[in-house]
Design an enzyme around this catalytic site. Structure first.
Site, PDB file in Angstrom:
ATOM      1  CD  GLU A  48     -26.627 -13.145  47.878  1.00 59.70           C
ATOM      2  OE1 GLU A  48     -25.609 -12.283  47.802  1.00 59.70           O
ATOM      3  OE2 GLU A  48     -26.760 -14.109  47.318  1.00 59.70           O
ATOM      4  CE  LYS A 129     -28.138 -15.775  44.234  1.00 59.25           C
ATOM      5  NZ  LYS A 129     -26.816 -15.302  44.916  1.00 59.25           N
ATOM      6  CB  CYS A 174     -27.044 -11.658  44.746  1.00 56.84           C
ATOM      7  SG  CYS A 174     -25.505 -10.804  44.335  1.00 56.84           S
TER       8      CYS A 174
HETATM    9  N1  CDV Z   1     -24.149 -13.214  45.379  1.00 52.73           N
HETATM   10  C1  CDV Z   1     -24.079 -13.031  43.923  1.00 52.73           C
HETATM   11  O1  CDV Z   1     -25.095 -13.610  43.365  1.00 52.73           O
HETATM   12  N2  CDV Z   1     -22.961 -12.411  43.476  1.00 52.73           N
HETATM   13  C2  CDV Z   1     -22.873 -12.253  41.788  1.00 52.73           C
HETATM   14  C3  CDV Z   1     -21.465 -12.394  41.366  1.00 52.73           C
HETATM   15  C4  CDV Z   1     -21.017 -13.460  41.389  1.00 52.73           C
HETATM   16  C5  CDV Z   1     -21.305 -11.562  40.077  1.00 52.73           C
HETATM   17  C6  CDV Z   1     -23.874 -11.211  41.266  1.00 52.73           C
HETATM   18  O2  CDV Z   1     -24.525 -11.193  40.285  1.00 52.73           O
HETATM   19  O3  CDV Z   1     -23.784 -10.083  41.743  1.00 52.73           O
END
Ligand code: CDV
Length: 318
Positions: A48, A129, A174
């Site tokens: 990401e 996202k 993510c």
């Molecule tokens: N980049 C992200 O989405 N990171 C989140 C953190 C904030 C917990 C994740 O879910 O890994």
């Protein structure tokens, strides 16, 4: 069952500092791509927001500065094109995440985006996202910020799948990996391969939590989501220290059986690779997770009707 092979790599990045240039990131990405291709990779999953530091950890007042330093208004651009050229030269497809600055009907929009690129360098798919974690306000007392809700808007493309290199592929980014709904929507469209890049701080911003527990959660989610949706799942980290802020690695390739078949051991630039049989999920899809035979959507209404928890016990003692 006939086997269908695709050799897939996860190309993990170590940290990128705030002042590191996009072109230095591209040099590292090209290096990873050539390493993976040299080991036989046909498709590579990059992290990401792969061209810059994880900038949502920083509060910036000046949006013009944020746009100039961290967002891409064209893809590829002069700076990012060498990655596409290297991919074409090596004949590999890839997926990569970046901050997307675009204009839709005359309005400037910003998304946390990933793209799917075919071995000829053409972009065959895009995902923006949907689950944006963190906050939009400045928290000066916090050790670091997580300002995804300030810098990005919620993706407007849903969860599409794309046919690419003989596979049905879905992208997530993510925090999406924590939401089973996202995986199921891709599974219902026949996804065989789900690819995802992440930046996950080792430290929990909101309450103290042992780093090992955070990695444990990351791994059990990956295994469960792959198995429950009978898909290959590749999750690639940007890891290590960025200006002293640590993010964990543990990039993984997970089989539809729920088994981790490859995992990084460092928090640096590192390639892992696996010869994936895309037909491996077929038995599960035919039996245990034959969705059309066993799902009961008539009882799942709350999933789409209700966002948050309302305590509503059936015996009325709420
Ligand atoms: N980049 C992200 O989405 N990171 C989140 C953190 C904030 C917990 C994740 O879910 O890994």
């Amino acid at each position: 069952m006939t086997k269908r092979r695709m050799t897939i790599a996860a190309a993990q990045l170590g940290g990128i500092d705030l002042d590191d240039s996009r072109s230095s990131a591209v040099v590292r990405l090209v290096d990873l791509l050539r390493t993976a291709a040299g080991r036989g990779a046909e498709f590579i999953v990059f992290p990401e927001l792969a061209f810059t530091t994880f900038f949502p950890r920083w509060w910036f007042e000046d949006q013009a500065e944020v746009d100039a330093r961290f967002f891409e208004s064209s893809m590829p651009s002069t700076v990012t094109r060498p990655l596409f050229e290297a991919a074409r030269e090596c004949g590999v497809g890839f997926t990569i995440g970046f901050g997307e600055l675009t204009e839709i009907e005359g309005v400037t929009r910003r998304f946390n985006t990933s793209i799917l690129v075919a071995p000829d360098g053409s972009i065959v798919g895009k995902y923006r996202k949907i689950h944006l974690p963190g906050h939009a306000d400045h928290k000066p007392e916090a050790p670091f910020q997580h300002l995804e809700k300030r810098y990005f808007e919620v993706g407007n493309l849903g969860f599409p799948t794309y046919r690419c290199m003989g596979a049905v592929v879905g992208m997530l980014i993510c925090n999406d990996r924590r939401w089973p709904e996202a995986f199921r929507v891709l599974g219902l469209q026949g996804a065989e391969l789900i690819v995802l890049g992440f930046n996950t701080p080792t430290e929990n911003l909101h309450y103290p939590e042992p780093p090992a527990q955070r990695v444990h959660q990351h791994l059990i989610m990956a295994q469960a989501m792959a198995y429950q949706n009978s898909v290959w799942l590749v999750e690639t980290a940007k890891a290590g220290f960025e200006d002293g802020f640590r993010m964990f690695g543990n990039s993984v390739i997970v089989a539809p059986t729920g088994e981790i078949v490859a995992k990084t051991t460092s928090e640096d630039d590192e390639v892992i690779i696996h010869d994936c049989d895309l037909a491996l999920g077929d038995d599960l899809r035919r039996t245990m997770f034959n969705l059309s035979a066993h799902r009961r959507p008539e009882h799942y209404g709350l999933i789409v009707e209700r966002t948050g928890v309302e305590v509503t016990p059936a015996n009325g003692e709420g």
